[in-house]
Design an enzyme around this catalytic site. Structure first.
Site, PDB file in Angstrom:
ATOM      1  N   ARG A  23      42.880  10.870 -46.512  1.00 39.20           N
ATOM      2  CA  ARG A  23      43.708  10.103 -47.443  1.00 39.20           C
ATOM      3  C   ARG A  23      43.128  10.003 -48.839  1.00 39.20           C
ATOM      4  O   ARG A  23      43.859   9.768 -49.798  1.00 39.20           O
ATOM      5  CB  ARG A  23      44.050   8.747 -46.853  1.00 39.20           C
ATOM      6  CG  ARG A  23      45.059   8.912 -45.702  1.00 39.20           C
ATOM      7  CD  ARG A  23      45.234   7.672 -44.926  1.00 39.20           C
ATOM      8  NE  ARG A  23      43.988   7.393 -44.236  1.00 39.20           N
ATOM      9  CZ  ARG A  23      43.888   6.732 -43.114  1.00 39.20           C
ATOM     10  NH1 ARG A  23      44.942   6.236 -42.545  1.00 39.20           N
ATOM     11  NH2 ARG A  23      42.711   6.542 -42.560  1.00 39.20           N
ATOM     12  N   GLU A  50      32.162   3.270 -35.245  1.00 34.51           N
ATOM     13  CA  GLU A  50      32.194   2.178 -34.276  1.00 34.51           C
ATOM     14  C   GLU A  50      32.536   2.670 -32.872  1.00 34.51           C
ATOM     15  O   GLU A  50      32.236   2.036 -31.880  1.00 34.51           O
ATOM     16  CB  GLU A  50      33.143   1.058 -34.716  1.00 34.51           C
ATOM     17  CG  GLU A  50      34.541   1.489 -35.055  1.00 34.51           C
ATOM     18  CD  GLU A  50      34.750   1.988 -36.481  1.00 34.51           C
ATOM     19  OE1 GLU A  50      35.914   2.176 -36.846  1.00 34.51           O
ATOM     20  OE2 GLU A  50      33.778   2.229 -37.218  1.00 34.51           O
TER      21      GLU A  50
END
Length: 155
Positions: free
Chosen positions: A42, A79
């Site tokens: 993005r 994560e």
């Protein structure tokens, strides 16, 4: 929903307003920038039109295996696992001034990895710039001494 930039991309007036705000911020903050570096994927939507407005080039920071030629790569923790980013070895020259852009800063791992890639190429990272920052995840704290700017912050 607060981290979805799709409505901005669908609305040409809103997207132009976004680019106007980011361009104004960079022009006021940094008299000389050599490149905008955008994060896969993005950052590729924001970076090129912003670089074009500033009259400078755009550098791709991509997921491993997507760039031709010699590359510099870095592995970093997510994560939920591991990831790797790459930049072409000749993307910038030592001392060139770079602003790294992406749509969102969450935990900061990807942005930190991008900063490290630029440092390995001996670029001067002027700032990390995002549209949205998710403040509870404290990603900007990981950037340490690198200046950081977010247009919108969510608690």
């Amino acid at each position: 929903l607060c981290s979805d930039i799709s409505p901005l991309l669908k609305d040409p007036v809103a997207f132009k307003a976004l680019l106007d705000l980011l361009e104004d911020h960079l022009r006021v903050s940094f008299p000389k920038i050599d490149f905008i570096a955008g994060l896969d994927s993005r950052g590729f939507l924001i970076g090129p039109p912003l670089a074009q407005r500033l009259g400078i080039g755009f550098v791709l920071i991509r997921k491993k295996g997507k760039l031709p030629g010699p590359t510099e790569s870095i592995s970093y923790a997510l994560e939920y696992g591991k990831a790797e980013l790459e930049v072409q070895s000749d993307a910038v020259e030592p001392g060139q001034k770079v602003v790294i852009v992406d749509d969102l800063l969450a935990t900061g791992g990807t942005m930190c990895a991008a900063c490290e890639l630029m440092r390995r190429l001996q670029a001067d990272v002027l700032e990390c710039l995002v549209i949205i920052e998710l403040k509870p995840l404290k990603g900007s704290e990981k950037l340490q001494s690198v200046p950081f700017y977010s247009l919108l912050q969510y608690d």
